[in-house]
Design an enzyme around this catalytic site. Sequence first.
Site, mmCIF file in Angstrom:
data_model
loop_
_atom_site.group_PDB
_atom_site.id
_atom_site.type_symbol
_atom_site.label_atom_id
_atom_site.label_comp_id
_atom_site.label_asym_id
_atom_site.label_seq_id
_atom_site.Cartn_x
_atom_site.Cartn_y
_atom_site.Cartn_z
ATOM 1 N N ARG A 222 -3.585 -1.325 -6.358
ATOM 2 C CA ARG A 222 -2.778 -2.552 -6.249
ATOM 3 C C ARG A 222 -3.183 -3.471 -7.393
ATOM 4 O O ARG A 222 -4.261 -3.282 -7.975
ATOM 5 C CB ARG A 222 -3.003 -3.232 -4.905
ATOM 6 C CG ARG A 222 -4.438 -3.572 -4.666
ATOM 7 C CD ARG A 222 -4.640 -4.194 -3.304
ATOM 8 N NE ARG A 222 -6.060 -4.243 -2.985
ATOM 9 C CZ ARG A 222 -6.553 -4.586 -1.825
ATOM 10 N NH1 ARG A 222 -5.762 -4.923 -0.845
ATOM 11 N NH2 ARG A 222 -7.842 -4.621 -1.601
ATOM 12 N N HIS B 26 -15.979 -9.384 1.730
ATOM 13 C CA HIS B 26 -14.919 -10.292 2.174
ATOM 14 C C HIS B 26 -15.079 -11.673 1.551
ATOM 15 O O HIS B 26 -14.145 -12.240 0.984
ATOM 16 C CB HIS B 26 -14.952 -10.384 3.705
ATOM 17 C CG HIS B 26 -13.941 -11.338 4.258
ATOM 18 N ND1 HIS B 26 -14.234 -12.672 4.510
ATOM 19 C CD2 HIS B 26 -12.634 -11.177 4.552
ATOM 20 C CE1 HIS B 26 -13.158 -13.264 4.961
ATOM 21 N NE2 HIS B 26 -12.166 -12.386 5.007
ATOM 22 N N CYS C 221 7.389 -39.344 -10.231
ATOM 23 C CA CYS C 221 5.986 -39.733 -10.339
ATOM 24 C C CYS C 221 5.281 -39.733 -8.989
ATOM 25 O O CYS C 221 4.147 -40.147 -8.877
ATOM 26 C CB CYS C 221 5.851 -41.088 -11.026
ATOM 27 S SG CYS C 221 6.688 -42.411 -10.152
ATOM 28 N N SER D 277 12.713 -43.255 -12.170
ATOM 29 C CA SER D 277 11.574 -42.396 -11.867
ATOM 30 C C SER D 277 11.555 -42.237 -10.350
ATOM 31 O O SER D 277 11.454 -43.226 -9.613
ATOM 32 C CB SER D 277 10.276 -43.027 -12.367
ATOM 33 O OG SER D 277 9.218 -42.145 -12.088
ATOM 34 N N GLY E 219 -6.187 -10.741 6.540
ATOM 35 C CA GLY E 219 -6.284 -11.122 7.955
ATOM 36 C C GLY E 219 -5.745 -10.061 8.904
ATOM 37 O O GLY E 219 -5.738 -10.233 10.117
ATOM 38 N N MET F 113 -5.058 -5.944 10.482
ATOM 39 C CA MET F 113 -5.886 -4.947 11.138
ATOM 40 C C MET F 113 -6.729 -4.169 10.131
ATOM 41 O O MET F 113 -6.282 -3.858 9.047
ATOM 42 C CB MET F 113 -4.997 -3.973 11.887
ATOM 43 C CG MET F 113 -5.795 -3.072 12.796
ATOM 44 S SD MET F 113 -4.850 -1.661 13.367
ATOM 45 C CE MET F 113 -5.127 -0.535 12.027
ATOM 46 N N ARG G 286 -3.609 2.753 8.440
ATOM 47 C CA ARG G 286 -3.871 1.445 7.826
ATOM 48 C C ARG G 286 -2.605 0.596 7.806
ATOM 49 O O ARG G 286 -1.501 1.118 7.642
ATOM 50 C CB ARG G 286 -4.373 1.622 6.401
ATOM 51 C CG ARG G 286 -5.532 2.572 6.321
ATOM 52 C CD ARG G 286 -6.369 2.331 5.103
ATOM 53 N NE ARG G 286 -5.887 3.024 3.942
ATOM 54 C CZ ARG G 286 -6.488 2.943 2.756
ATOM 55 N NH1 ARG G 286 -7.548 2.172 2.605
ATOM 56 N NH2 ARG G 286 -6.033 3.593 1.723
ATOM 57 N N TYR H 240 11.283 -35.269 -17.053
ATOM 58 C CA TYR H 240 9.839 -35.027 -17.059
ATOM 59 C C TYR H 240 9.273 -35.143 -15.649
ATOM 60 O O TYR H 240 9.904 -35.712 -14.754
ATOM 61 C CB TYR H 240 9.124 -36.002 -18.014
ATOM 62 C CG TYR H 240 9.141 -37.442 -17.536
ATOM 63 C CD1 TYR H 240 8.185 -37.910 -16.644
ATOM 64 C CD2 TYR H 240 10.124 -38.337 -17.975
ATOM 65 C CE1 TYR H 240 8.209 -39.216 -16.177
ATOM 66 C CE2 TYR H 240 10.152 -39.644 -17.530
ATOM 67 C CZ TYR H 240 9.192 -40.080 -16.624
ATOM 68 O OH TYR H 240 9.222 -41.360 -16.167
ATOM 69 N N LYS I 216 0.832 -1.204 0.000
ATOM 70 C CA LYS I 216 0.000 0.000 0.000
ATOM 71 C C LYS I 216 0.869 1.257 0.000
ATOM 72 O O LYS I 216 0.659 2.185 -0.780
ATOM 73 C CB LYS I 216 -0.885 -0.046 1.253
ATOM 74 C CG LYS I 216 -2.123 0.771 1.138
ATOM 75 C CD LYS I 216 -3.027 0.533 2.345
ATOM 76 C CE LYS I 216 -3.727 -0.806 2.288
ATOM 77 N NZ LYS I 216 -4.320 -1.236 3.548
HETATM 78 C C1 PEP Z 1 5.994 -42.990 -4.927
HETATM 79 O O1 PEP Z 1 6.320 -43.689 -3.982
HETATM 80 O O2 PEP Z 1 6.308 -41.794 -5.037
HETATM 81 C C2 PEP Z 1 5.154 -43.541 -5.989
HETATM 82 C C3 PEP Z 1 4.859 -42.836 -7.075
HETATM 83 O O3 PEP Z 1 4.647 -44.765 -5.815
HETATM 84 P P1 PEP Z 1 3.381 -45.085 -4.905
HETATM 85 O O4 PEP Z 1 2.768 -43.794 -4.524
HETATM 86 O O5 PEP Z 1 2.505 -45.941 -5.732
HETATM 87 O O6 PEP Z 1 4.018 -45.818 -3.778
#
Ligand code: PEP
Length: 890
Positions: free
Chosen positions: A352, A468, A844, A777, A105, A107, A96, A864, A26
């Site tokens: 803002r 709000h 993953c 992975s 959240g 004053m 303010r 990836y 502000k």
């Molecule tokens: C993990 O352990 O990150 C995974 C992808 O396998 P899961 O969640 O199936 O154990």
Amino acid sequence: MAKWVYEFGDGAAEGKSEMRDLLGGKGANLAEMANLGLPVPPGFTITTEVCTYFYDHGKTYPPELEAQVNAALEQAGKIAGHVFGDEANPLLVSVRSGSRASMPGMMDTVLNLGLTDSTVEALAKSSGNDRFAYDSYRRFIQMYSNVVLDVDHHLFEDILETFKERKGYSLDTDLTGADWKLMITAYKAKVQEVLGKPFPQDPKAQLWGAIGAVFGSWMNPRAITYRRLQNIPASWGTAVNVQAMVFGNMGETSATGVAFTRNPSTGASELYGEFLINAQGEDVVAGIRTPQNITEAARIEAGSDKPSMETALPEVFAEFLRATELLEKHYRDMQDMEFTVETGKLWMLQTRNGKRTAKASLRIAVEMANDGLITREEAVMRIDPAALDQLLHPTIDPKAERQVVVTGLPASPGAASGEIVFNSDDAEAAKASGRKCILVRVETSPEDIHGMHASEGILTTRGGMTSHAAVVARGMGKPCVSGAGSVRVDYKAGTMTSAGVTFKKGDIITVDGTTGQVIKGAIAMLQPELSGEFATLMEWADGVRRMGVRANAETPTDARVARKFGAEGIGLCRTEHMFFEGDRIVAVREMILADDEAGRRKALAKLLPIQRADFAELFEIMSGLPVCIRLLDPPLHEFLPHTDDEIAEVATSLGVSEDKLRSRASELHEFNPMLGFRGCRLAIAFPEIAEMQARAIFEGAIEAKKKTGAMVTPEIMVPLVFGKTELDLVKASIDAMAKAVETETGDKVPYSVGTMIELPRACLLAAEIAESAEFFSFGTNDLTQTGLGISRDDAASFLGPYTAKGILASDPFVTIDQRGVGELVEIGIARGQKTRPAIKLGICGEHGGDPASIHFCEKVGLTYVSCSPFRVPIARLAAAQAALAVKSKS
Ligand code: PEP
Ligand code: MG
């Protein structure tokens, strides 16, 4: 001498917008507006460093502060033509809070500070308006007492309501100056009664009280909760802005309002906002009077019979329009502004970057980039990936029959159904027990943040589009209908009534924040449309992204959703999920119950065609994109029934005795199943399971190729290895099966074999493992579980205090623990690349869909990320932003 105070006003300022860290958002923007020559009431900002000092020094101020504040007050008074504390010509100020990030959240504002029993007389005289002066004073007493002295504002409202009833008044505007004088006496008596001391009559004491309250509010529970939810560090501190008062309540040529340079719900490029003639700041957001439209076009669209600002105050409107255009061009972003008109003169009180829905943020970013105001890369950086969630969720099917209960304001788009709850604690309780709820309130306050988080949608009976509830819901991406004025809520009875129909707590309703409708019961929803600005921005994001984005998917439905959302392959097919459906589970159980290998092979033979068809379909849907299939991972007991009833039922269907089933289940019982007989351990103990799966993969690939003509290259992944030997054993049986299938069919399927890296030892021994593994992975779910020694399934009971106390920055199963688990990943990468420099590296675990974790993945150079299908667009955008951020640092 340290500088703690920065002045602004009269077309100049000591600060500027780049000084946000020091002056708060502000303060920095007030300075910038003054520098731009916009009309800003003079004032000053006490820096965030004072806040830090305050908490580091037992809640005391730097010794130089008082003199600097006095000098700045004098200067502001000089510009405004008043003197702070002067009985004849008093300067009145607003106080303010203002931190780096906007924090609802914190004053509330204190207005009209400096009014006392004597200065109010001067105000009455100078304005020639008793009613205005005494109304201002009573507002100040009420606000100051509530915000600074902690006296409940209901006490004052009760006094006012009782008075109005006695006098037969219906509106506050019915009160005369003399009436307000009576209120002032009553209010002061109430303060004396509650606090045992009088309302402060020394303006300086008032000011220091308010400054102390702002700094104190930095550590109030609401602010702490908000910071925790928004990841704002406590060390930032807040600034305090003290500014000469201007009055929007001095008659018919005075007004106050809020406006956005573009529509914050749709993103349309049109000035959008609300204002009230003859009103003071809080009146617009309080929702007591219905605000008027700013532009004529908006008034016509809303069908309002109250004049717009464009027609009521045409000259001021023209000046305001110029200011808004200047501000948007200057900040190169949509602005959210507050303004006041005092007897025909415009004053800008705040600007803002405006909060907006995800839909609006996409449209604004794409249009601004197309107009050349920002670059495409900036447009990509502007969208909060997590906010895309709002667009990826269902909306109400237009063909579905709606039993509309009431229509309020469409305050935050999207739709949700759930059971009615009337307070935030009930919302939390419902969520904790897995039930979806809609929070119904007369109006929400910052105390309701946790309830709003826990609910699927919000309905309020009071408040406008800038209330709000509306602002917070939009920020959270939850549907919200506000200002449904004809609904009567009875908290005590736990009911809401509309047009004679009463709903109880627990009844199901649907809120449609796109239309403002509240609908009885649950209703059919539609999948989102992913075209237009969404598609454009995603294309821009894909253009700058380095990492690939895949999906964790095993069913055809998931795979199709993943492709629709732009997944570039499957990063994890958890084959166990395919074992549960339909009659497969019967064959799986037969396999588990078999007494010997021959028995297991017999059952597996039944599973083979089913798995083969599953894989063939998956390969077909993914038509040539990479598909990573993981061999069976969970402990076998997960496939067996547990309760007596289930055991009886399954025993009958399998034609075995209940005792046999029960005893096998108890044999398989483990104390720590997640550290038990699972992962590659299954494939090593029962090689025939992995063999069947490998055969199904190869045969499925051949089948899919026959149908689509495209050859798939399956990636076969071995779970939970802690060293090379395990992988080698399983890989040998996969390779043997590849040969066998080739011999049988004459078709050679190209494939690769890799492994999950999800145990700390696997990270440490990654160099050796990479000799055999063609890809890694990172299974960061298990790596977090084993790295921190925190059970994935039992963490909820203590993670709360752990994050609250700062032991962990956030839930490590949501955002990767970069210091620990992150280092394990980095070790795994470095060692793996030592033996296989071009090794393909993915992730993953759940972290693959979390923007902060994706940033980490970019930094460490993963190939990836893979995440659940619905998070694919989020991951695509987050990966693009991470690539841009890493590029800008290098
Ligand atoms: C993990 O352990 O990150 C995974 C992808 O396998 P899961 O969640 O199936 O154990
Ligand atoms: Mg795992």
